[in-house]
Motif scaffolding. Structure first.
Motif, PDB file in Angstrom:
ATOM      1  N   ARG A   1      -1.039  -0.816  -3.640  1.00  0.00           N
ATOM      2  CA  ARG A   1      -0.532  -0.224  -5.254  1.00  0.00           C
ATOM      3  C   ARG A   1      -0.504  -1.787  -6.540  1.00  0.00           C
TER       4      ARG A   1
ATOM      5  N   TRP B   1       0.667  -1.494   0.173  1.00  0.00           N
ATOM      6  CA  TRP B   1       0.265   0.043   0.013  1.00  0.00           C
ATOM      7  C   TRP B   1       0.633   1.055  -0.281  1.00  0.00           C
ATOM      8  N   GLN B   2       0.281   2.100  -0.966  1.00  0.00           N
ATOM      9  CA  GLN B   2       1.057   3.298  -0.482  1.00  0.00           C
ATOM     10  C   GLN B   2       0.151   4.387   0.460  1.00  0.00           C
TER      11      GLN B   2
ATOM     12  N   ASN C   1      -0.534   8.077   2.515  1.00  0.00           N
ATOM     13  CA  ASN C   1      -0.078   9.532   3.168  1.00  0.00           C
ATOM     14  C   ASN C   1      -1.345   9.690   4.196  1.00  0.00           C
TER      15      ASN C   1
END
Length: 102
Positions: free
Chosen positions: A102, A83-84, A86
């Motif tokens: 991803r 996973w990305q 933020n």
């Protein structure tokens, strides 16, 4: 997408909610109250905007239950895939978290 919802959960229930999101979606976004001194001070002043007693109390409780730093990221335990992530403050009073597979 979750908007002012995730902060109503804590501990293992919150971890379970995030695990369920990771298992069932490719993108997850949450915008929550930011836990900060400025947000707390502002939550005590919303009565000046004409907010009723229930809203005034909820605003203060929501800031106390809100998030800061990388608290949601630390709870994000996706069971599969990369996973990305933020996590960031947005404006003066909001805290955001996003995860994309991803």
């Amino acid at each position: 997408m979750a908007n002012l919802f995730v902060h109503h959960f804590q501990g293992t229930v919150l971890s379970g909610l995030l695990d369920a999101a990771a298992a069932s979606c490719h993108h997850f976004f949450a915008c929550e109250p930011r836990r900060s001194y400025l947000a707390l001070a502002a939550s005590h002043l919303i009565g000046a905007l004409g907010a009723n007693a229930v809203t005034r109390e909820d605003a203060v409780l929501s800031v106390h239950a809100g998030f800061c730093d990388t608290e949601i990221t630390k709870l994000w335990r996706p069971s599969m895939g990369a996973w990305q992530i933020n996590e960031y403050s947005a404006g003066l009073f909001s805290h955001c978290f996003s995860a994309s597979r991803r």
